[in-house]
Design a protein around this motif. Structure first.
Motif, PDB file in Angstrom:
ATOM      1  N   VAL A 233      82.944  58.318  14.105  1.00  0.00           N
ATOM      2  CA  VAL A 233      82.225  58.398  12.838  1.00  0.00           C
ATOM      3  C   VAL A 233      80.854  59.009  13.091  1.00  0.00           C
ATOM      4  O   VAL A 233      80.110  58.547  13.957  1.00  0.00           O
ATOM      5  CB  VAL A 233      82.071  57.016  12.185  1.00  0.00           C
ATOM      6  N   PHE A 234      80.527  60.062  12.335  1.00  0.00           N
ATOM      7  CA  PHE A 234      79.231  60.722  12.458  1.00  0.00           C
ATOM      8  C   PHE A 234      78.462  60.588  11.139  1.00  0.00           C
ATOM      9  O   PHE A 234      79.059  60.521  10.064  1.00  0.00           O
ATOM     10  CB  PHE A 234      79.389  62.200  12.801  1.00  0.00           C
ATOM     11  N   ILE A 235      77.146  60.570  11.261  1.00  0.00           N
ATOM     12  CA  ILE A 235      76.276  60.607  10.091  1.00  0.00           C
ATOM     13  C   ILE A 235      75.395  61.843  10.240  1.00  0.00           C
ATOM     14  O   ILE A 235      74.755  62.047  11.269  1.00  0.00           O
ATOM     15  CB  ILE A 235      75.444  59.308   9.961  1.00  0.00           C
ATOM     16  N   ARG A 236      75.397  62.704   9.213  1.00  0.00           N
ATOM     17  CA  ARG A 236      74.733  64.008   9.290  1.00  0.00           C
ATOM     18  C   ARG A 236      73.695  64.153   8.191  1.00  0.00           C
ATOM     19  O   ARG A 236      73.951  63.836   7.036  1.00  0.00           O
ATOM     20  CB  ARG A 236      75.770  65.124   9.169  1.00  0.00           C
ATOM     21  N   ASP A 237      72.528  64.637   8.566  1.00  0.00           N
ATOM     22  CA  ASP A 237      71.474  64.959   7.611  1.00  0.00           C
ATOM     23  C   ASP A 237      71.803  66.315   6.985  1.00  0.00           C
ATOM     24  O   ASP A 237      71.902  67.314   7.690  1.00  0.00           O
ATOM     25  CB  ASP A 237      70.133  65.016   8.337  1.00  0.00           C
ATOM     26  N   VAL A 238      71.978  66.347   5.662  1.00  0.00           N
ATOM     27  CA  VAL A 238      72.321  67.614   5.007  1.00  0.00           C
ATOM     28  C   VAL A 238      71.186  68.137   4.142  1.00  0.00           C
ATOM     29  O   VAL A 238      71.343  69.134   3.440  1.00  0.00           O
ATOM     30  CB  VAL A 238      73.597  67.458   4.137  1.00  0.00           C
ATOM     31  N   HIS A 239      70.047  67.506   4.192  1.00  0.00           N
ATOM     32  CA  HIS A 239      68.929  67.921   3.345  1.00  0.00           C
ATOM     33  C   HIS A 239      67.797  68.555   4.150  1.00  0.00           C
ATOM     34  O   HIS A 239      67.233  69.570   3.754  1.00  0.00           O
ATOM     35  CB  HIS A 239      68.380  66.735   2.564  1.00  0.00           C
ATOM     36  N   GLY A 240      67.488  67.962   5.300  1.00  0.00           N
ATOM     37  CA  GLY A 240      66.340  68.439   6.063  1.00  0.00           C
ATOM     38  C   GLY A 240      66.725  69.079   7.377  1.00  0.00           C
ATOM     39  O   GLY A 240      66.955  70.278   7.486  1.00  0.00           O
ATOM     40  N   THR A 241      66.842  68.253   8.435  1.00  0.00           N
ATOM     41  CA  THR A 241      67.029  68.763   9.789  1.00  0.00           C
ATOM     42  C   THR A 241      68.426  69.308  10.047  1.00  0.00           C
ATOM     43  O   THR A 241      68.604  70.177  10.901  1.00  0.00           O
ATOM     44  CB  THR A 241      66.751  67.646  10.809  1.00  0.00           C
ATOM     45  N   GLY A 242      69.440  68.787   9.372  1.00  0.00           N
ATOM     46  CA  GLY A 242      70.817  69.191   9.642  1.00  0.00           C
ATOM     47  C   GLY A 242      71.389  68.530  10.876  1.00  0.00           C
ATOM     48  O   GLY A 242      72.529  68.811  11.280  1.00  0.00           O
ATOM     49  N   LYS A 243      70.615  67.646  11.510  1.00  0.00           N
ATOM     50  CA  LYS A 243      71.081  66.973  12.725  1.00  0.00           C
ATOM     51  C   LYS A 243      72.080  65.869  12.389  1.00  0.00           C
ATOM     52  O   LYS A 243      72.113  65.359  11.279  1.00  0.00           O
ATOM     53  CB  LYS A 243      69.892  66.384  13.482  1.00  0.00           C
ATOM     54  N   GLU A 244      72.865  65.519  13.381  1.00  0.00           N
ATOM     55  CA  GLU A 244      73.815  64.429  13.198  1.00  0.00           C
ATOM     56  C   GLU A 244      73.852  63.552  14.439  1.00  0.00           C
ATOM     57  O   GLU A 244      73.427  63.967  15.522  1.00  0.00           O
ATOM     58  CB  GLU A 244      75.213  64.965  12.900  1.00  0.00           C
ATOM     59  N   LYS A 245      74.346  62.333  14.263  1.00  0.00           N
ATOM     60  CA  LYS A 245      74.498  61.431  15.399  1.00  0.00           C
ATOM     61  C   LYS A 245      75.768  60.609  15.210  1.00  0.00           C
ATOM     62  O   LYS A 245      76.227  60.375  14.087  1.00  0.00           O
ATOM     63  CB  LYS A 245      73.292  60.498  15.520  1.00  0.00           C
ATOM     64  N   GLU A 246      76.320  60.196  16.328  1.00  0.00           N
ATOM     65  CA  GLU A 246      77.506  59.345  16.278  1.00  0.00           C
ATOM     66  C   GLU A 246      77.086  57.942  15.881  1.00  0.00           C
ATOM     67  O   GLU A 246      76.074  57.415  16.362  1.00  0.00           O
ATOM     68  CB  GLU A 246      78.194  59.333  17.642  1.00  0.00           C
ATOM     69  N   LEU A 247      77.842  57.355  14.981  1.00  0.00           N
ATOM     70  CA  LEU A 247      77.489  56.039  14.468  1.00  0.00           C
ATOM     71  C   LEU A 247      77.661  54.963  15.521  1.00  0.00           C
ATOM     72  O   LEU A 247      77.026  53.916  15.475  1.00  0.00           O
ATOM     73  CB  LEU A 247      78.346  55.719  13.239  1.00  0.00           C
ATOM     74  N   GLY A 248      78.550  55.188  16.452  1.00  0.00           N
ATOM     75  CA  GLY A 248      78.805  54.198  17.492  1.00  0.00           C
ATOM     76  C   GLY A 248      80.209  54.361  18.019  1.00  0.00           C
ATOM     77  O   GLY A 248      81.052  54.990  17.387  1.00  0.00           O
ATOM     78  N   SER A 249      80.476  53.804  19.164  1.00  0.00           N
ATOM     79  CA  SER A 249      81.810  53.896  19.751  1.00  0.00           C
ATOM     80  C   SER A 249      82.640  52.687  19.344  1.00  0.00           C
ATOM     81  O   SER A 249      82.129  51.574  19.238  1.00  0.00           O
ATOM     82  CB  SER A 249      81.711  53.989  21.271  1.00  0.00           C
ATOM     83  N   PHE A 250      83.905  52.942  19.100  1.00  0.00           N
ATOM     84  CA  PHE A 250      84.829  51.883  18.714  1.00  0.00           C
ATOM     85  C   PHE A 250      86.021  51.932  19.656  1.00  0.00           C
ATOM     86  O   PHE A 250      86.496  53.013  20.027  1.00  0.00           O
ATOM     87  CB  PHE A 250      85.293  52.068  17.273  1.00  0.00           C
ATOM     88  N   SER A 251      86.502  50.758  20.049  1.00  0.00           N
ATOM     89  CA  SER A 251      87.614  50.716  20.993  1.00  0.00           C
ATOM     90  C   SER A 251      88.904  51.241  20.378  1.00  0.00           C
ATOM     91  O   SER A 251      89.774  51.737  21.077  1.00  0.00           O
ATOM     92  CB  SER A 251      87.820  49.280  21.495  1.00  0.00           C
ATOM     93  N   GLY A 252      89.008  51.145  19.060  1.00  0.00           N
ATOM     94  CA  GLY A 252      90.197  51.638  18.381  1.00  0.00           C
ATOM     95  C   GLY A 252      89.857  52.701  17.362  1.00  0.00           C
ATOM     96  O   GLY A 252      88.708  53.138  17.239  1.00  0.00           O
ATOM     97  N   MET A 253      90.854  53.134  16.615  1.00  0.00           N
ATOM     98  CA  MET A 253      90.681  54.161  15.594  1.00  0.00           C
ATOM     99  C   MET A 253      89.843  53.625  14.439  1.00  0.00           C
ATOM    100  O   MET A 253      89.986  52.481  14.015  1.00  0.00           O
ATOM    101  CB  MET A 253      92.051  54.595  15.069  1.00  0.00           C
TER     102      MET A 253
END
Length: 446
Positions: A233-253
């Motif tokens: 799961v990623f969260i992306r800035d679409v208004h300013g920087t355009g950067k994104e980061k992974e929300l976190g690691s999960f052991s499953g889907m």
């Protein structure tokens, strides 16, 4: 669409006249006939050639916005009798009544370097008064947004409801053969303009969801073929920087993440140890809380507008059905009881309906709505594959995916469509390539 038997509850337009002046005051979008309101949109006038050309484009966008709602019918400019000039103080209302214009839109443009001032007026030819108007000062490159804002002002004044034209749509673009489908995250204005791809297609993107302020997008990223890791799961800035980061690691889907109404938490489904449950994640701390602990498959969570409830899909009763629970996971109640499989519940911003996808064996797929208590189920669209509803920010229109059958390596077309909550005015939302999994942003604001 099989909608004939819903005629007794289908809503439309009705023109309200005052007894003295026959002036239009508003249109009732909840009852009456389905006839669109005739409206005249005059090209905005300026004092130089560039301004005149810009004025024509602004009027064209406003006409397109209003027409796309199904509530308005722009009058052909060839029928216009009066020519509005930069020096016109007020229209000649008699000639506009002669062509049956129940509303009239005029505007003026004044350029100054890279900036432009755009002023519009909405007139009632019957009361012979201006009933709305506003000015915008902005960079010339932002003229389309000004046009959409004007459309929202007109829509609001004539319907009493909030507009939805100054918005964006995020979706998944699809291309390539069926077994090697390239899926990119994309974003565009509500009318398809200012289109942009946000990912390169190296990883498959799915289920984009806007944050409540429209500044960020959550989405799923599936690994490249051959990579042995779960979806992220990623969260992306679409208004300013355009950067994104992974929300976190999960052991499953993980599946179908969504923001809560405050935008500080995310709810999603995570598959672990052979079971799929709904979890809540605090974006500031990363702390996770499991909201469901049933042995069934619990997926597709979506908050109510006030954040007090969550609708979701579960097969805990034997087949996938719609359920509603309190935001802390308590007080779970099933709300769908019709034949078929129910999925992808999405709560209306107005809190009056939950939209859903429904599959009936041998009959195909449906897009429908029901009340949050499960009553009043109505089908809006059907087809070989229709799925993934999402609401416009005013809760009047639903966007969804309409797909065709795949034959061998040839993938059937997948397109975005919108439809009014009444079940009328289904129309394609044009994209550069095939499209699916759309979400609608809130109004963009100033």
């Amino acid at each position: 669409m099989k909608i004939g038997f819903f005629n007794n509850i289908i809503m439309g337009l009705v023109i309200l006249f005052s007894q003295q002046s026959f002036a239009i005051t508003t249109i009732d979008i909840n009852k009456g006939s389905r006839e669109a309101l005739p409206i005249a949109v005059v090209s905005f006038v300026g004092e130089d050639e560039d301004s005149q050309e810009l004025g024509q484009e602004i009027a064209r966008v406003i006409e397109s916005d209003l027409s796309s709602s199904g509530l308005f019918r722009p009058i052909d400019k060839a029928a216009f009798i009066e020519q509005i000039t930069p020096h016109t103080l007020a229209p000649n209302f008699i000639v506009w009544r002669q062509i049956n214009a129940t509303s009239l839109v005029t505007g003026k443009i004044k350029s100054s370097g890279d900036n432009v001032e755009i002023i519009f007026q909405l007139w009632d030819p019957y009361s012979e008064k201006s009933i709305a108007g506003k000015g915008y000062e902005l960079n010339k490159k932002s003229w389309r947004r000004a046009a959409h804002k004007i459309s929202d002002q007109i829509y609001h004044r004539l319907t009493g409801d909030t507009g939805y034209f100054d918005t964006r749509i995020a979706y998944i673009s699809e291309s390539g053969p069926s077994l090697k489908r390239i899926k990119k995250l994309a974003i565009m204005d509500h009318d398809g303009e200012n289109h942009k791809f946000l990912t390169d297609g190296q990883n498959r993107a799915l289920t984009p969801r806007f944050s409540p302020d429209g500044q960020k997008i959550l989405y799923l990223s599936f690994p490249r073929k051959g990579e042995k890791r779960p979806a992220r799961v990623f969260i992306r800035d679409v208004h300013g920087t355009g950067k994104e980061k992974e929300l976190g690691s999960f052991s499953g889907m993980s599946f179908a993440p969504r923001f809560n109404p405050a935008g500080d938490k995310v709810v999603m489904s995570v598959a672990e140890k052979g079971n799929t449950d709904i979890i809540l994640m605090d974006l500031a701390t990363g702390v996770r809380k499991k909201l469901t602990r049933d042995s069934g498959l619990d997926v597709s969570p979506c908050y109510s507008p006030d954040g007090s409830k969550i609708a979701f899909t579960s097969d805990r009763g034997g087949s996938p059905q719609l359920y509603v629970m309190d935001a802390d996971g308590s007080n779970v109640n099933r709300i769908s009881f019709g034949s078929g499989i129910y999925s992808t519940p999405v709560w209306s911003p107005r809190n009056d309906y939950i939209a859903f996808t429904k599959q009936v064996r041998g009959a195909g797929f449906y897009i429908g709505v029901m009340r949050p208590d499960g009553k009043g189920e109505r089908i809006l669209a059907q087809g070989f594959l229709v799925e993934g509803p999402a609401w416009s920010p005013n809760g009047r229109v639903i966007i969804f995916t309409r797909g065709e059958r795949t034959y061998g390596e040839f993938s059937g077309m997948s397109k975005l469509y919108s439809i009014d909550v009444t079940g009328f005015n289904e129309r394609e939302i044009v994209t550069p390539v095939d499209a699916s999994y759309a979400d609608w942003s809130p109004l963009l604001g100033d």
